[in-house]
Design a protein around this motif. Sequence first.
Motif, PDB file in Angstrom:
ATOM      1  N   GLU A  84      50.905   8.700  35.304  1.00 42.14           N
ATOM      2  CA  GLU A  84      49.851   9.631  35.838  1.00 42.14           C
ATOM      3  C   GLU A  84      50.398  10.436  37.017  1.00 42.14           C
ATOM      4  O   GLU A  84      50.076  11.404  37.334  1.00 42.14           O
ATOM      5  CB  GLU A  84      48.727   8.606  36.247  1.00 42.14           C
ATOM      6  N   LEU A  85      51.123   9.793  37.871  1.00 43.43           N
ATOM      7  CA  LEU A  85      51.400  10.366  38.941  1.00 43.43           C
ATOM      8  C   LEU A  85      53.207  10.157  38.997  1.00 43.43           C
ATOM      9  O   LEU A  85      53.637   9.309  38.673  1.00 43.43           O
ATOM     10  CB  LEU A  85      51.062   9.577  40.316  1.00 43.43           C
TER      11      LEU A  85
ATOM     12  N   VAL B 259      50.371  15.136  40.419  1.00 47.50           N
ATOM     13  CA  VAL B 259      49.792  14.399  39.436  1.00 47.50           C
ATOM     14  C   VAL B 259      50.446  14.801  38.182  1.00 47.50           C
ATOM     15  O   VAL B 259      49.817  15.828  37.592  1.00 47.50           O
ATOM     16  CB  VAL B 259      48.344  14.646  39.605  1.00 47.50           C
TER      17      VAL B 259
ATOM     18  N   ALA C  24      47.737  15.752  35.450  1.00 49.06           N
ATOM     19  CA  ALA C  24      47.233  17.142  35.652  1.00 49.06           C
ATOM     20  C   ALA C  24      47.705  18.413  35.121  1.00 49.06           C
ATOM     21  O   ALA C  24      47.528  19.302  34.758  1.00 49.06           O
ATOM     22  CB  ALA C  24      46.533  17.210  37.252  1.00 49.06           C
TER      23      ALA C  24
ATOM     24  N   ARG D 173      49.535   4.746  33.761  1.00 50.81           N
ATOM     25  CA  ARG D 173      48.053   4.717  33.247  1.00 50.81           C
ATOM     26  C   ARG D 173      48.076   4.023  31.623  1.00 50.81           C
ATOM     27  O   ARG D 173      48.897   4.493  31.150  1.00 50.81           O
ATOM     28  CB  ARG D 173      47.309   5.959  33.124  1.00 50.81           C
TER      29      ARG D 173
END
Length: 298
Positions: free
Chosen positions: A179-180, A206, A209, A284
């Motif tokens: 995720e990051l 991120v 995103a 994640r």
Amino acid sequence: MQELTDDLIDRFADGGSADLIHDFAFPLPIYAICDLLGVPREDQDDFRDWAGMMIRHGGGPRGGVARSVKKMRGYLAELIHRKREALPAVPAPGEDLISGLIRASDHGEHLTENEAAAMAFILLFAGFETTVNLIGNGTYALLTHPGQRERLQRALAAGERGLLETGVEELLRYDGPVELATWRYATEPVTIGGQRVAAGDPVLVVLAAADRDPERFADPDVLDLGRRDNQHLGYGHGIHYCLGAPLARLEGQTALATLLTRLPDLRLAAEPAELRWRGGLIMRGLRTLPVEFTPPRK
């Protein structure tokens, strides 16, 4: 990889149900990376237990996690010592990665046993948790997008693997395992998106995103296994591009293709809202993925 995948499915196929994280997505990359490193088969279940403790409770220095890290690193150090003592002068065909690390040198300077153990540890840890999430998140996405799942099954039945290859890349973009990015720090003042970042401030990128950025991807929230222009960040970018990307692709493609072929009516055994996700600083992934299916005929 195919043998490992089939063996794991054989263990639960007759039961008609499974937790695909515990029974499949978790052990597959552990056994694969252990084989690659040269960990003997009889010791690999220990690695599964140690890694399980770390993945369930995170990488902090608490109790069982610290003991698992200590046991794993101690085992690797001892294994490297044994392999160094037994290493022939000429590399053997198909030599394992730990033996390759022992032989590795830079201007005649070889890695110490501690350095080789540290390298093996990071390869092991980086080489399994991300792939657990790739298989788990990817299977979940297919089960909750039946049209795309059926599209892939038709392609596999016709012997067409092109959709499998683009599909794994799309699953990495749509709901990737990382995720990051790891923490960065600004080396000088900079303004990003109207926000002033001072020198020394931490910056968290991120990746999830970025892979849903509408300025980069058409219909970013739509799962399209045939997506072509798909330069996602699931494996990083540039000099930090994932060393294990080809292995992860192979594991993901083999795992998903075999599941959908051998268990064609695979379905969720819980409501999506009931599933729990493992949070963390970077990763994640699902804690469990309960499924049901018709046991294959003998």
